[in-house]
Design a protein around this motif. Structure first.
Motif, short mmCIF file in Angstrom:
data_model
loop_
_atom_site.label_atom_id
_atom_site.label_comp_id
_atom_site.label_asym_id
_atom_site.label_seq_id
_atom_site.Cartn_x
_atom_site.Cartn_y
_atom_site.Cartn_z
N GLY A 1 32.20 33.74 30.83
CA GLY A 1 33.19 33.23 29.88
C GLY A 1 34.03 32.13 30.50
O GLY A 1 34.31 31.09 29.87
N PHE A 2 34.41 32.33 31.76
CA PHE A 2 35.20 31.35 32.52
C PHE A 2 34.43 30.03 32.64
O PHE A 2 34.96 28.94 32.39
N LEU A 3 33.14 30.12 32.99
CA LEU A 3 32.32 28.91 33.15
C LEU A 3 32.09 28.20 31.81
O LEU A 3 32.10 26.97 31.74
N ARG A 4 31.93 29.00 30.73
CA ARG A 4 31.78 28.39 29.40
C ARG A 4 33.01 27.56 29.05
O ARG A 4 32.91 26.46 28.54
N ASN A 5 34.18 28.12 29.34
CA ASN A 5 35.44 27.39 29.09
C ASN A 5 35.43 26.05 29.81
O ASN A 5 35.70 25.00 29.22
N LEU A 6 35.12 26.08 31.11
CA LEU A 6 35.16 24.85 31.91
C LEU A 6 34.12 23.83 31.42
O LEU A 6 34.40 22.64 31.36
N LEU A 7 32.93 24.34 31.06
CA LEU A 7 31.88 23.43 30.58
C LEU A 7 32.32 22.72 29.30
O LEU A 7 32.10 21.52 29.15
N ARG B 1 28.72 43.83 37.05
CA ARG B 1 28.32 43.35 35.72
C ARG B 1 29.52 42.85 34.89
O ARG B 1 29.44 41.83 34.23
N ALA B 2 30.61 43.63 34.93
CA ALA B 2 31.80 43.23 34.15
C ALA B 2 32.34 41.90 34.67
O ALA B 2 32.70 41.01 33.89
N ASN C 1 37.21 38.96 42.48
CA ASN C 1 36.04 39.11 43.37
C ASN C 1 35.22 37.82 43.43
O ASN C 1 34.75 37.42 44.48
N VAL C 2 35.07 37.21 42.24
CA VAL C 2 34.26 35.98 42.17
C VAL C 2 34.97 34.87 42.95
O VAL C 2 34.33 34.12 43.69
#
Length: 527
Positions: free
Chosen positions: A198-204, A190-191, A276-277
């Motif tokens: 947050g990482f994907l929001r930045n890139l978007l 979950r964490a 991990n991702v």
């Protein structure tokens, strides 16, 4: 439920009750204002109501409420069906761009997915990756419509998100999985998932702003650019050269902003990709590479060649933009074996709602022209001289584009200065300079809100936004540093006289030429 309640429940579907009542109120009062008060006031009221439907796009897609207002405007005589058709016909290139270009890129997603996957898995530095996304968004948007580019980025990010979600739920890549549910999600992931969002929001957001940086540069970057270029009679190369004194400094400062906010972690940027991702995505990319058949490789090569044709076709203006998009559809489907009718239909799903909305824009533009709504504003702005005149246009466009759609604003303003040129209130060189101010003014400050940029609105209303927790407020907050920098740099380029001086030099070097005065104003026979 009574029949009356059922009608009310059906009207505008799931929109809030207050919104439905607001639209009904608009529809009731407009005829009274038009006939009993003043057509000019009624016209402005309609424009305000239409901007309200754009600003509330999340409550209800603006096509329905905006369309009802437009139908009523024609019905009560604010404009005529003939004038609406005239507006749509005059902007046929834009309509075709949206229908065919967005659909054409749909058939090139394999190639774009391949490129973006390589970017995310190979670039380990978040700052470099952010710059790459921003620059890729800009370069792609200069040759494709910004809406198309965001559509690609959305499908790429949904791909990454669902792969990680699937694996973290204990399944294999091939398994069926609903990535919107989190019941069977392992606690330890979950964490990571929160950080990944947050990482994907930045890139978007970087990619979204990139589409604005690139979209302002060329004739095909945004729908209103095409309308402006069409009115001014500029080809692809000339358009890019005339915009460059503003667009190149803005692009450089845009990338600097991207670097700084990522490095400093301001405005909720700087979120790293969890280890991990990264491992899950890298494994997935490797498996995709291993499983790529000769047939798949042939598809990628074909799409690469078509991408090359797209760039050459647009740069040399070998045909209308929409027709080049149509050629992409034909080539990409013919050589990749997509021949069933229903397989083609999916490609048009993304573009057609927005194309319909654009037709409603043009109906409202027809009202503006028939009721001479912008005449006082334009007269006031034209009362200034030289540089100040351009600065006023830039500011007026920028402020309006923040709350309303920039295609709408750009269309309205270019129509008005075309009319001013036809009436002899400005000369042709002035018209060309004002066109640059209008194009940059509608494109740069409009990153402030999702209302302004079609690409941002598209992102906000996509299936991806709730998955990565991207809300309206969060988008405005994350766009803020870009809004401030892009708007100010654009303003300085015009205000300091840099644009005027650079344009003079471009004339001297023969890179652009002085045009003759004739520009076709809209609806000439109506004035």
């Amino acid at each position: 439920m009574s029949l009356n309640q059922a009608f009310m429940r059906n009207f505008l579907g799931n929109s809030p009750k207050w919104y439905k009542l607001a639209i009904i109120t608009f529809l009731v009062i407009n005829p009274f204002v038009f006939y009993l008060v003043d057509p000019f006031v009624a016209g402005w009221l309609l424009v305000g109501e239409f901007i309200f439907t754009l600003a509330m796009a999340l409550k209800c897609y603006p096509l329905q409420p905006g369309g009802l207002l437009a139908i009523e405007a024609v019905a009560i005589g604010m404009t005529s069906p003939k004038m609406v058709l005239h507006e749509i016909s005059a902007n046929m290139e834009v309509v075709l761009l949206l229908i065919f270009m967005v659909a054409g890129i749909f058939f090139m997603k394999d190639l774009l997915l391949f490129v973006f996957t390589k970017l995310i898995t190979k670039l380990r530095s978040k700052v470099v990756l952010s710059l790459a996304f921003c620059a890729a968004g800009a370069i792609l948007s200069a040759f494709l419509d910004a809406l198309t580019v965001i559509a690609v980025v959305i499908s790429v990010v949904i791909g990454f998100y669902s792969v990680y979600h699937k694996v973290s739920s204990g399944k294999h890549y091939d398994h069926d999985h609903d990535h919107t549910h989190e019941e069977d999600f392992h606690e330890q992931h979950r964490a990571d998932l929160k950080q990944f969002r947050g990482f994907l929001r930045n890139l978007l957001m970087h990619a979204g702003v990139g589409t604005a940086l690139g979209g302002v540069m060329t004739k095909v970057g945004e729908p209103q650019n095409l309308i402006i270029a069409e009115k001014a009679g500029w080809e692809f190369i000339e358009f890019a050269i005339r915009m460059s004194p503003v667009t190149i400094p803005v692009f450089i400062f845009g990338l600097i902003t991207c670097f700084v906010i990522e490095k400093m972690g301001w405005f909720s940027y700087g979120v790293q990709l969890p280890k991990n991702v990264h491992k899950v995505l890298s494994d997935y990319a490797d498996e995709q590479d291993r499983r790529r058949t000769p047939k798949d490789k042939a598809k990628l090569i074909t799409q690469g060649v078509i991408a090359g044709w797209l760039v050459v076709g647009l740069a040399l203006h070998l045909a209308a933009v929409g027709l080049i998009g149509l050629s992409v559809i034909v080539l990409a489907t013919a050589f990749n074996g997509i021949t069933e009718e229903h397989a083609l239909g999916k490609a048009f799903e993304e573009a057609l709602p927005f194309t319909s909305l654009l037709a409603v824009f043009f109906a409202v533009v027809a009202v503006i022209i028939d009721q001479n709504l912008f005449t006082p504003v334009i007269t006031w702005v034209l009362s200034y001289e030289g540089n100040t005149q351009m600065v006023m246009f830039y500011i007026a466009n920028g402020l309006l584009s923040m709350v309303s759609d920039n295609v709408f604003v750009g269309t309205v303003y270019i129509e008005q200065i075309a009319q001013a040129l036809a009436d002899g209130r400005i000369n042709r060189d002035q018209f060309d300079m004002l066109a640059v101010a209008i194009n940059t003014g509608t494109n740069l400050p409009s990153v402030a809100t999702p209302n302004g940029q079609a690409a941002f609105l598209f992102l906000l209303t996509s299936a991806l936004a709730p998955l990565v927790r991207l809300s309206y407020g969060r988008m405005v907050y994350m766009a803020l540093p870009y809004t401030i920098v892009l708007s100010i740099v654009g303003f300085i380029c015009i205000q300091s006289g840099f644009l005027t001086d650079s344009t003079e030099k471009l004339y001297e070097k023969g890179l652009i030429k002085h045009h003759s005065a004739i520009v076709e104003p809209s609806g000439g026979d109506h004035h």
